[in-house]
Write an enzyme that holds these catalytic residues in place. Structure first.
Site, PDB file in Angstrom:
ATOM      1  N   HIS A   1       0.830  -1.205   0.000  1.00  0.00           N
ATOM      2  CA  HIS A   1       0.000   0.000   0.000  1.00  0.00           C
ATOM      3  C   HIS A   1       0.866   1.258   0.000  1.00  0.00           C
ATOM      4  CE1 HIS A   1      -3.687   2.294   0.968  1.00  0.00           C
ATOM      5  NE2 HIS A   1      -2.865   3.052   1.681  1.00  0.00           N
ATOM      6  N   GLU A   2       1.811   1.310   0.933  1.00  0.00           N
ATOM      7  CA  GLU A   2       2.668   2.489   1.025  1.00  0.00           C
ATOM      8  C   GLU A   2       3.600   2.604  -0.184  1.00  0.00           C
ATOM      9  OE1 GLU A   2       1.984   4.693   3.086  1.00  0.00           O
ATOM     10  OE2 GLU A   2       0.609   3.483   4.280  1.00  0.00           O
TER      11      GLU A   2
ATOM     12  N   HIS B   1       1.782   4.472  -2.997  1.00  0.00           N
ATOM     13  CA  HIS B   1       1.857   5.923  -2.841  1.00  0.00           C
ATOM     14  C   HIS B   1       3.242   6.441  -3.227  1.00  0.00           C
ATOM     15  CE1 HIS B   1      -2.010   6.030  -0.959  1.00  0.00           C
ATOM     16  NE2 HIS B   1      -1.634   5.455   0.164  1.00  0.00           N
TER      17      HIS B   1
END
Length: 204
Positions: A6-7, A10
């Protein structure tokens, strides 16, 4: 793995959009381990309950009168900022799909529904279950539900209203018994599986 993916989503899109990523962190709190490469500090935090990316200008309220540097988050067009935020969720989907395939191919360990330990005062303690009994099925209102694991057993017992009497089909040695048990909610669920028993074997 999902948090990392997820990170990372980004982070990758922010870099691609020429936004300065100041910190890439797995975990929160004090830094356990970290290093700096280029403009980014990579770290692992003490509290493993998530992660975050810190982008330049991200947590600063936009000021129309103050000029923003090209590398700041709020200097980018709205659609670019949306892509950066959406990238995390997209990476979750990308990671989840192969993870489901791996689980399907490798399988997961399921505790067999054989009585190992019974907690005193639990619903099972108040029944006639004995150590070594194997729960084969649960009968509720003439509907028989096969029990293939401890998880299945717990789910079926918790599914019915408090005070409902269920009939457990139990294999005890060469005997097949029917043992009643009164559902009393999760607080009174006290059957734990016998250890070192194999539920299924993968061929080959």
């Amino acid at each position: 793995i999902l948090i990392f993916g997820h990170e990372l989503g980004h982070f990758i899109v922010a870099k691609w959009s020429k936004v300065k990523a100041e910190v890439f962190s797995l975990g929160f709190g004090p830094t356990l381990w970290g290093f700096r490469r280029g403009e980014t500090f990579y770290r692992i935090g003490l509290i493993p309950l998530g992660g975050y990316d810190k982008m330049a200008g991200e947590n600063v309220a936009p000021d129309k009168e103050k000029p923003k540097a090209d590398y700041e988050f709020h200097a980018k067009p709205p659609m670019t900022r949306v892509r950066i935020f959406a990238a995390g969720a997209i990476m979750n989907l990308i990671f989840a799909f192969p993870a489901c395939i791996v689980v399907y191919l490798v399988g997961i360990n399921l505790a067999v529904p054989v009585v190992g330990t019974i907690l005193p005062g639990s619903a099972e303690w108040e029944s006639n279950l004995l150590r070594g009994d194997r729960v084969v099925a649960i009968v509720d209102s003439d509907k028989e539900v096969p029990i293939t694991s401890i998880d299945t057993y717990r789910r079926e017992v918790l599914r019915v209203p408090h005070g409902t009497t269920l009939k457990l089909k139990v294999q005890r040695g060469a005997q097949e018994l029917v043992i009643p048990i009164i559902a009393q909610g999760s607080a009174k669920l006290g059957m734990f599986p016998a250890q070192n028993l194999i539920n299924r074997v993968k061929p080959g």
